[in-house]
Design a protein around this motif. Structure first.
Motif, PDB file in Angstrom:
ATOM      1  N   LEU A 180      -0.680   7.187   1.946  1.00 29.30           N
ATOM      2  CA  LEU A 180      -0.329   7.055   0.526  1.00 29.30           C
ATOM      3  C   LEU A 180      -1.453   6.357  -0.220  1.00 29.30           C
ATOM      4  N   PHE A 203      -1.798   4.050  -3.657  1.00 26.42           N
ATOM      5  CA  PHE A 203      -0.973   3.289  -4.597  1.00 26.42           C
ATOM      6  C   PHE A 203      -1.815   2.865  -5.791  1.00 26.42           C
ATOM      7  N   THR A 241       2.861   5.593  -6.515  1.00 27.42           N
ATOM      8  CA  THR A 241       2.025   6.315  -5.559  1.00 27.42           C
ATOM      9  C   THR A 241       1.690   7.692  -6.130  1.00 27.42           C
ATOM     10  N   LYS A 258       1.433  11.512  -6.251  1.00 27.06           N
ATOM     11  CA  LYS A 258       2.228  12.556  -5.615  1.00 27.06           C
ATOM     12  C   LYS A 258       1.727  13.942  -5.973  1.00 27.06           C
ATOM     13  N   GLY A 312       3.990  12.274  -1.439  1.00 28.10           N
ATOM     14  CA  GLY A 312       2.783  11.481  -1.546  1.00 28.10           C
ATOM     15  C   GLY A 312       1.552  12.211  -1.036  1.00 28.10           C
TER      16      GLY A 312
END
Length: 787
Positions: free
Chosen positions: A492, A494, A501, A503, A510
């Motif tokens: 992921l 962030f 996160t 996507k 993710g």
């Protein structure tokens, strides 16, 4: 006369056509591929299923005439037609739909030419070549002349000419990062495409990336890409595979298993055996000796592996053990032309042969198939769950039943349903309880790393105990394998400003960070973004990678190893032959550590490995799947089996945050039968297979479909009513665990019934409803993918 023709392409239906009078009635045999008109004159390929002298037609209806045969003798055997009919009845499909999904692409097309031969067929001279269009447009008298010439050997049917651009494959020579300018967008697009697909024909590359010829030439000149002939890829990298084990005599358990199977084969009655042997017990040696016996008695053998890399290894081993036997390799990554050539060659072959391949090899026309062997029979790759769903074990069982042959299922951790069949007396089991040479199984230790919420924020993926064990192995000059079933650098990414996160816009999943490619990638639809790039929500550039994948783990372990660490996962092995290069480098001890995903657990022989570390043993335990514990047990026991296969003893460390889970006591002891008993009790309690028949109905609609929820509600009501009538238990519809994928909202229904008939009737009621069909319904019997 009339013929019933199953079409290889949509609508995949079976239609009736009048047969042309220029061919005798005896010419039209089941299994013959033919070209037929459909719609406004377009020609489609199909297979002749049967003929009739007369058919009852409604008033005013006439039959179209079949256009022309695509061959003079049937290419599809009676066994394949019977298999297609069986699969069609199981899935509620047409025979043409089954064959249209499993035949090589070239056999589903009408691209042929007819060449008239001057003089004797054995010494042809230049004559006229007719296209199928020209034949159909010719007068009947001319068609009759061509038919007579074809039957008498004065003409022959030719496949399409060789397309040099189709036969040349583009493949990568280096892994990312690539020394290419960021502005060279077309070159980067070619490199990305080849990295995703492994290798692509030059023709396909031109179709997918129009105007890329100059960029391809630049990459060829720079030595980043090369062109190879498609035929050269069949044994690509086999010379790099670690050497096979030295020949040895079968031990008593192996010999007893072999004697039982050869006796079952010679009895000329359909039979099935489970070869249940611990990792390293020499199952492959038994397979090859069984193949030797079957071939010596004039019958063919099909040996299936769960992965292409293992199929290559088995093909090489088979060629060494059986040097005078024709050995073919067949799998889905070969070019369409190559698969067609192999299909035609086997259809013409009149003696026994050995075919090694993946599940698609089950649909080859092997002469007198006597034995089918599924190595690692528990592996989920033997289930096809897209397009045409089928279970390889069921298809193999049907094929050996037709020829009164033998089906062998081999595994150290059999499928629960397979072992239950043994317990119920429906299947005989043969055991190999010890490793070859009497080496003990390695001891398994649990490393309790505690719940994720209790771990220090700056702690790495590996616990101090695991790192210390790795240091000891490196210091002793030994080797270790580290398993992490999560590829990429970080799972992921962030955004620290908007606290979200990143996507995939199509899947709402993710994006994983791949450092070598400098991209964020969706592992489901392939969507990617360059990294770094602004956050789509707040346009910030402040990101924090979360989690750890194999790429990051290999990088961090390079300090401990004192040099580069080898990595084996889907990303590092996309380049053809690179998997073999990695395995060969590890066999040469170029690195003491090998990091990888579950690919490491399957069939590889590492004599120098004395330690296996499983970095995240809990990863699959909490998936919404009734098989979660079974798959975790199988993966970890198989992975543990990579240690201690040589002269030195092995050791296995499994990191877990849930040390109280019932699975671990059986993993630690390598106790399959104990785990089986525990898992079976849970499945009996909650009514899961093998105590019920289970099917998964997938329903999906486009995210922007305003009527999707309304149609879903109507479909749910229809399913509940049909399930009530058939005595089937229905769960759902409910959002799928992966609720949005490739731009579609996904919903699941579970159907539990006493038999498959009731479940099929429930799904048939859904398909008959025209509104529900807009939801794109899909039936998966005995599903292995619940996501």
């Amino acid at each position: 006369m009339f013929a019933h023709i199953a079409l290889f392409s949509p609508p995949y239906t079976t239609l009736t056509y009048e047969l042309p009078p220029c061919f005798p009635a005896a010419f039209w045999q089941p299994g013959l591929r033919v070209a037929v008109p459909l719609g406004r004159g377009a020609l489609r390929a199909g297979v002749l299923l049967g003929t009739e002298t007369a058919v009852a037609l409604p008033p005013g209806v006439t039959c179209k005439r079949l256009a022309w045969p695509l061959e003079t003798t049937p290419l599809l055997s009676g066994d394949l037609l019977a298999l297609a009919r069986d699969l069609a009845s199981r899935q509620g499909l047409g025979v043409g739909s089954v064959l249209g999904h499993v035949l090589p692409q070239g056999l589903r097309l009408t691209r042929i030419r007819l060449r008239e031969l001057g003089g004797e067929a054995a010494a042809p001279r230049e004559g006229r070549t007719w296209s199928l269009h020209d034949i159909c447009a010719a007068p009947e008298a001319e068609q009759a002349r061509l038919a007579e010439a074809l039957l008498n050997g004065r003409a022959r049917l030719l496949p399409p000419g060789t397309d040099a651009a189709e036969e040349e494959r583009c493949r990568l020579l280096t892994d990312p990062p690539w020394p290419v300018r960021p502005s060279a967008a077309r070159q980067i697009a070619i490199l990305d495409l080849l990295h995703e697909r492994g290798s692509v024909s030059r023709r396909q590359l031109a179709r997918d990336l129009p105007g890329s010829a100059a960029a391809l030439r630049a990459l060829l000149t720079a030595g980043l890409v090369e062109l190879v002939q498609a035929a050269d890829e069949d044994r690509e990298g086999e010379e790099l595979l670690p050497p096979p084990p030295a020949p040895f005599a079968l031990n008593a358990a192996q010999q007893a298993a072999l004697s039982d199977m050869t006796g079952a084969l010679d009895a000329a009655q359909p039979a099935t055996r489970l070869l249940y042997g611990v990792t390293g017990s020499g199952k492959t040696a038994v397979y090859l000796e069984l193949a030797r016996h079957c071939l010596a008695h004039g019958r063919s053998v099909l040996l299936l592996a769960p992965e292409v890399a293992l199929a290559h290894k088995l093909r090489r081993d088979a060629a060494q053990v059986l040097p005078h036997v024709p050995v073919y390799l067949y799998h889905g990554y070969q070019t369409p032309r190559r698969r067609e050539e192999l299909f035609r060659a086997l259809a013409r072959h009149d003696g026994p042969c050995l075919v090694v391949g993946t599940r698609s090899a089950l649909f080859l026309p092997l002469p007198d198939l006597g034995c089918v062997i599924l190595d690692e029979e528990h592996d989920t790759s033997f289930k096809q769950d897209e397009g045409l769903p089928y279970q390889a074990k069921e298809v193999a069982w049907f094929r050996v039943g037709l020829r009164k042959g033998l089906l062998v299922l081999g595994s150290a951790t059999p499928d629960i349903k397979t072992f239950y069949a043994v317990e119920q007396g429906k299947l005989a089991m043969l055991s190999l309880p010890q490793r070859v040479g009497g080496r003990p199984l390695p001891p398994v230790e649990l490393v309790d790393i505690g719940p994720l919420s209790c771990r220090p924020q700056d702690s790495g993926l590996l616990a101090p105990q695991s790192e210390a064990a790795l240091r000891e192995v490196v210091a002793r000059g030994e080797q270790a394998v580290v398993l992490l079933n999560r590829r990429g650098y970080a799972p992921l990414m962030f955004c620290q400003d908007c606290k979200s996160t990143l996507k995939c816009p199509h899947c709402q999943i993710g994006l994983a960070y791949h450092k070598g490619r400098e991209k964020l990638v969706c592992h489901y639809c392939g969507f990617s973004l360059p990294f770094p790039s602004p956050c789509p929500s707040c346009k910030s550039m402040s990101f924090l990678p979360l989690g750890e994948g194999t790429e990051k783990l290999a990088e961090s372990l390079s300090v401990l190893a004192g040099g580069p660490v080898l990595r084996l996962d889907r990303d590092s092995t996309r380049r053809p032959g690179h998997m073999e290069e990695i395995l060969a480098a590890f066999a040469r001890r170029e690195s003491p550590l090998l990091v990888g995903t579950q690919m490491l657990s399957k069939g590889h022989h590492f004599p120098g490995v004395t330690l296996v570390v499983v970095a995240d043993g809990d990863l699959g335990l909490n998936l919404p799947d009734y098989r979660a514990a079974e798959r975790t047990f199988q993966l970890l026991v198989q992975s543990a089996g990579r240690a201690g296969r040589g002269e030195m003893p092995g050791r296995v460390l499994i990191q877990t945050g849930d040390a109280a889970h019932y699975c671990w006591q059986y993993v630690r002891e390598g106790d399959y039968e104990g785990f089986y008993a525990e898992e079976l009790a849970r499945r009996r309690k909650y009514a899961y297979p093998p105590f019920v028949r289970l099917a998964l109905v997938r329903l999906s609609f486009a995210v922007d479909d305003g009527r999707g929820q309304e149609r879903l509600g109507a479909a749910g009501k229809l399913l509940r009513e049909a399930a009530g009538r058939e005595g089937v238990r229905l769960l759902g519809p409910a959002p799928a665990p992966l609720a949005v994928l490739r731009g579609r909202r996904r919903f699941h229904c579970l159907l539990k019934g006493a038999d498959w008939r009731g479940i099929r009737q429930v799904f048939a009621a859904l398909v008959r409803d025209k509104e529900a069909v807009h939801l794109r319904p899909f039936l998966d019997l005995d599903p292995v993918n619940m996501l």
